[in-house]
Design a protein around this motif. Structure first.
Motif, short mmCIF file in Angstrom:
data_model
loop_
_atom_site.label_atom_id
_atom_site.label_comp_id
_atom_site.label_asym_id
_atom_site.label_seq_id
_atom_site.Cartn_x
_atom_site.Cartn_y
_atom_site.Cartn_z
N HIS A 1 6.96 11.85 -5.28
CA HIS A 1 5.91 11.07 -5.94
C HIS A 1 4.64 11.88 -5.98
O HIS A 1 4.28 12.54 -5.00
CB HIS A 1 5.67 9.77 -5.17
CG HIS A 1 6.89 8.91 -5.10
ND1 HIS A 1 7.16 7.93 -6.01
CD2 HIS A 1 7.94 8.91 -4.23
CE1 HIS A 1 8.30 7.35 -5.71
NE2 HIS A 1 8.81 7.94 -4.63
N GLU B 1 1.79 9.39 -10.63
CA GLU B 1 1.81 7.94 -10.53
C GLU B 1 0.44 7.34 -10.49
O GLU B 1 0.25 6.19 -10.84
CB GLU B 1 2.61 7.54 -9.27
CG GLU B 1 4.09 7.75 -9.52
CD GLU B 1 4.93 7.54 -8.29
OE1 GLU B 1 4.44 6.93 -7.32
OE2 GLU B 1 6.09 7.99 -8.31
N SER B 2 -0.53 8.14 -10.04
CA SER B 2 -1.90 7.65 -10.01
C SER B 2 -2.84 8.80 -10.35
O SER B 2 -2.52 9.96 -10.13
CB SER B 2 -2.28 7.11 -8.64
OG SER B 2 -1.98 5.76 -8.56
N GLU C 1 -3.51 2.78 -1.44
CA GLU C 1 -2.58 1.91 -2.16
C GLU C 1 -1.58 2.70 -2.98
O GLU C 1 -0.40 2.36 -3.06
CB GLU C 1 -3.36 0.96 -3.09
CG GLU C 1 -3.75 -0.32 -2.38
CD GLU C 1 -4.88 -1.03 -3.09
OE1 GLU C 1 -4.95 -0.93 -4.34
OE2 GLU C 1 -5.71 -1.66 -2.40
N ALA C 2 -2.06 3.78 -3.58
CA ALA C 2 -1.17 4.63 -4.38
C ALA C 2 -0.08 5.21 -3.49
O ALA C 2 1.11 5.24 -3.85
CB ALA C 2 -1.96 5.73 -5.06
N LYS D 1 0.90 3.96 -0.66
CA LYS D 1 1.73 2.84 -0.20
C LYS D 1 2.77 2.48 -1.26
O LYS D 1 3.93 2.22 -0.96
CB LYS D 1 0.82 1.62 0.07
CG LYS D 1 1.48 0.49 0.78
CD LYS D 1 1.43 0.74 2.28
CE LYS D 1 2.19 -0.31 3.08
NZ LYS D 1 3.53 -0.60 2.63
N LYS D 2 2.33 2.49 -2.51
CA LYS D 2 3.25 2.16 -3.60
C LYS D 2 4.39 3.18 -3.67
O LYS D 2 5.57 2.82 -3.82
CB LYS D 2 2.49 2.13 -4.93
CG LYS D 2 2.67 0.81 -5.64
CD LYS D 2 2.18 0.75 -7.07
CE LYS D 2 0.91 1.43 -7.41
NZ LYS D 2 0.28 1.17 -8.63
N GLU E 1 5.41 4.95 -1.24
CA GLU E 1 6.23 4.75 -0.04
C GLU E 1 7.21 3.59 -0.27
O GLU E 1 8.40 3.70 0.02
CB GLU E 1 5.30 4.42 1.13
CG GLU E 1 6.02 4.31 2.45
CD GLU E 1 5.05 3.91 3.57
OE1 GLU E 1 3.82 3.86 3.33
OE2 GLU E 1 5.53 3.64 4.69
N ASP E 2 6.68 2.50 -0.85
CA ASP E 2 7.54 1.34 -1.10
C ASP E 2 8.68 1.70 -2.04
O ASP E 2 9.84 1.36 -1.78
CB ASP E 2 6.72 0.20 -1.73
CG ASP E 2 5.79 -0.43 -0.71
OD1 ASP E 2 5.98 -0.16 0.50
OD2 ASP E 2 4.86 -1.15 -1.11
N SER E 3 8.33 2.37 -3.11
CA SER E 3 9.37 2.72 -4.08
C SER E 3 10.40 3.64 -3.44
O SER E 3 11.61 3.49 -3.64
CB SER E 3 8.70 3.36 -5.31
OG SER E 3 9.38 4.50 -5.70
N THR F 1 12.56 1.57 -1.14
CA THR F 1 13.50 0.77 -1.91
C THR F 1 14.70 1.62 -2.31
O THR F 1 15.85 1.21 -2.14
CB THR F 1 12.83 0.23 -3.19
OG1 THR F 1 11.56 -0.28 -2.85
CG2 THR F 1 13.67 -0.83 -3.85
#
Lengths: 141, 403
Positions: free
Chosen positions: A76, A98-99, A113-114, A116-117, A119-121, A124
Motif C-alpha cells: 500500500h 491510496e492517499s 487513518e490512511a 489504518k485503512k 492495515e485494515d485492507s 482483510t
C-alpha cells in the motif's frame, strides 16, 4: 502480525519524526532517504505500507510508486508532499497511491487513518487468504 | 509682424514709418539709440530697422547688444547707413546686422529686403514652434518610458518575488512539517508522561512545585507550538497563492451572487459590530472568472474594512457599503468603509507584498497583493481612494462577459 511501514523522505527531520510517531503507535518502521534507498529496503524486508515524499534526489516518489506497482503491487502506498500540483496528484493516483496528503501535515490523524485503512485492507486479505488455505486443506482431507 | 524703427532724423523716420505701415508692418519708432534699446527690452519685436548714426547708442552698438542678449538674439536686424564703403558694410554685418541698406534707400529695395527678413523670421518662428512640439513630445515620451520602465521593474520584481516566494514557501514547508509532526507525537506521549509525573508527585519530595508547573503548563506549551506552526502554514499558503502562475478556470460569474457568498463567508467577522449596506444593481451582466478567487478578493476587502473600522468603533458605528453598477462594458464593485482611512503616504504601498498596517501576526501583508493579482488576471482593475467623509473606498472594475 504487526504492520511494517517504510518511510521515504529526503528530509531527515521529517523522516525521523514520522518514524518516532509510528513507532509510538506500535508499528514497525523502516526509513529511506530516496527512491533508490527505498528499493534496497523493499528488497531486504517485508514492507506493507510505504509512505513517500515526491520531490527527492536520485529517484523521486513517482518513480518509486511506478517501481512498486510493477514489482510489489500488494504494498500500500501513501504520498505526502509539500509540492502540490494537479499533475503530481494525478500521476500518483494512476500509480495506485491510496492517499495523497499535503505537508505540513497539520493534522497527523489524516496520515494515521490512511495507514489504518491500508492495515485494515491488508488484514482483510490476509484473513481471506487464511480462509482459502483452510478451505484447501479441508478439501484435501 | 512688429518692427522697431530707430532713426534720429525726423524726416527719414516719418518716411520709414509711412512705408512700413503701408507694407503691412506694425511699427514703433524711436529717435535715439537709448530709447531704442529700452523699447526693445520692454516689448517683443520681430524685426528692427536701425540707423547707424544716432545720438546715445549707435546702430552698430545696438546690434552688438542685441546679439549678446539671450532674449533678443533672434531679432532680425536691418542696418541703415549713409556709409557706402565696403569695410563699413562688413563692420556692420560683423557687429550682428542681418542686412545692410545704404541711405538714401530705394523704397522698393527696402521692401524686398524687409520681405527677406520677414521670411526668415517666419521660418524661424515655425522652426521654434516645431522645436517646442518636439520637445514636448520628447518629454512626453520620456515620461512614458520612465513609467514603463518602472512598471517593468515592478513586474520584474513581482515575477522574481513570485519565484522566490514559491521557493521560500517550499523550503519553509519542510521544517514546519517536522515541527508540527513532532508536537503531535508529543501530544500523544503526554498522557503517559503526565501519569508518570503524577506518580512522582504522589511520592512527595522537593521537586513537587516544578512538577506541578510542568503538569499545568505542558499542554499550553504544546498548544503554543501548534499555533505557531498553524500560523506559519497560513503564511506559506498565502505565499503559494501569491506565486501561483496557473491559469484560472473561467466560468460565468454573477458578481452580486459572489458578493453574497463572500459576505456569508465572513459573516462571523462582521456581525454584531458592523452594519452592511448593499446597493446592488439588479440584473447585473455576468463576467468571466474564477468565482472562488473573486470571492477571496471580496472577503479580503471586507475583512480589511472591518479591521479598519474596529479601530474607531467607539467613535461611530462601522458601516460597510457595497455598491455594484455597470459603466459601459465594465462591472463596477465599490467597497467602502467609514474607518480612519489610509494615510496618504501609505496609499501607494498598500499593494506591495508584505506591506501591512496590521499588528504583527495579524496580517501577512499579502492580501491586497494577491487581490490585485487576481483582478488583473481577470482583465480588471482595482484601485483605492480616500472618501471625502473619511474612510476608504476600493473600486474593482471587471469586464462584462459580452464586453
Amino acid at each position: 502480525m504487526s504492520v511494517n511501514i517504510l518511510i521515504v523522505d529526503d528530509e531527515e527531520e521529517i523522516r525521523e519524526m514520522l518514524v518516532r510517531h509510528f513507532t509510538f503507535l506500535d508499528y514497525n518502521v523502516e526509513m529511506a532517504g530516496n527512491g533508490v534507498e527505498a528499493i534496497q529496503v523493499l528488497n531486504q524486508k517485508r514492507i506493507d505500507v510505504v509512505i513517500t515524499d515526491i520531490l527527492m534526489p536520485g529517484m523521486n516518489g513517482v518513480e518509486l510508486l511506478e517501481h512498486i506497482q510493477n514489482d510489489a503491487p500488494m504494498i500500500h502506498t501513501i504520498v505526502i508532499t509539500g509540492y502540490v500540483t494537479l499533475e503530481n496528484a494525478l500521476s500518483c493516483m494512476r500509480l495506485g497511491a491510496e492517499s495523497f496528503i499535503f505537508k505540513p501535515l497539520e493534522d497527523l490523524s489524516e496520515l494515521e487513518e490512511a495507514v489504518k485503512k491500508a492495515e485494515d485492507s491488508m488484514k482483510t486479505w490476509q484473513r481471506k487468504l487464511r480462509e482459502l488455505r483452510g478451505l484447501k486443506s479441508t478439501r484435501k482431507e | 509682424m512688429k518692427v522697431l524703427v530707430a532713426e534720429d532724423d525726423r524726416v527719414s523716420r516719418r518716411v520709414l514709418e509711412k512705408f512700413l505701415i503701408k507694407w503691412g508692418y506694425e511699427v514703433v519708432c524711436c529717435k535715439d539709440g537709448f530709447s531704442a534699446w529700452e523699447t526693445l527690452s520692454d516689448q517683443d519685436f520681430h524685426m528692427v530697422v536701425l540707423d547707424w548714426m544716432m545720438p546715445g547708442l549707435s546702430g552698430v552698438e545696438i546690434c552688438r547688444k542685441i546679439r549678446h542678449s539671450k532674449k533678443l538674439n533672434n531679432l532680425y536686424i536691418l542696418l541703415l547707413s549713409g556709409r557706402t564703403q565696403k569695410r563699413d558694410m562688413i563692420a556692420g554685418l560683423e557687429a550682428g546686422a542681418d542686412d545692410y541698406v545704404i541711405k538714401p534707400f530705394d523704397p522698393l529695395e527696402l521692401n524686398s529686403r524687409l520681405k527677406v527678413g520677414r521670411r526668415l523670421v517666419e521660418s524661424g518662428q515655425l522652426l521654434k514652434e516645431k522645436n517646442r512640439e518636439l520637445e514636448k513630445y520628447a518629454s512626453e515620451m520620456e515620461a512614458l518610458a520612465e513609467e514603463r520602465a518602472s512598471m517593468l521593474v515592478h513586474a520584474d520584481r513581482l515575477a522574481s518575488l513570485g519565484i522566490l516566494t514559491a521557493g521560500v514557501a517550499h523550503e519553509i514547508n519542510n521544517p514546519s512539517t517536522f515541527i508540527s509532526g513532532n508536537v503531535q507525537t508529543l501530544e500523544r506521549c503526554w498522557p503517559t508522561i503526565e501519569k508518570a509525573l503524577q506518580k512522582e508527585m504522589a511520592l512527595g519530595g522537593r521537586g513537587q512545585k516544578k512538577i506541578q508547573i510542568i503538569i499545568d503548563e505542558f499542554p499550553n506549551m504544546l498548544n503554543g507550538i501548534r499555533n505557531g506552526v498553524k500560523r506559519i502554514a497560513k503564511i506559506v499558503n498565502g505565499l503559494k497563492t501569491f506565486s501561483r502562475m496557473d491559469k484560472n478556470v473561467m466560468e460565468t460569474v454573477d458578481v452580486n451572487e459572489c458578493i453574497e457568498q463572500a459576505l456569508l463567508l465572513c459573516s462571523n467577522r462582521l456581525k454584531h459590530r458592523i452594519v452592511v449596506e448593499q446597493y446592488l444593481q439588479g440584473e447585473l451582466p455576468t463576467t468571466a472568472g474564477d468565482i472562488q478567487k473573486l470571492e477571496q478578493v471580496l472577503v479580503n476587502l471586507f475583512v480589511n474594512a472591518a479591521d479598519a473600522m474596529d479601530e474607531c468603533v467607539l467613535l461611530n458605528q462601522g458601516i460597510l457599503t457595497i455598491v455594484t453598477k455597470v459603466e459601459s462594458s465594465w462591472i463596477i464593485i465599490e467597497v467602502k468603509d467609514n474607518g480612519p482611512g489610509i494615510p496618504e503616504d501609505k496609499m501607494a504601498r498598500i499593494w506591495q507584498p508584505f506591506f501591512t498596517t496590521k499588528d504583527v501576526g495579524k496580517g501577512t501583508g499579502l492580501g491586497l497583493a494577491i487581490s490585485q493579482g487576481i483582478i488583473h488576471d481577470h482583465g480588471g482593475k482595482i484601485s483605492v481612494s480616500k472618501r471625502d467623509n473619511g474612510g476608504t473606498k476600493f473600486t474593482i472594475k471587471l469586464p462584462t462577459r459580452e464586453g
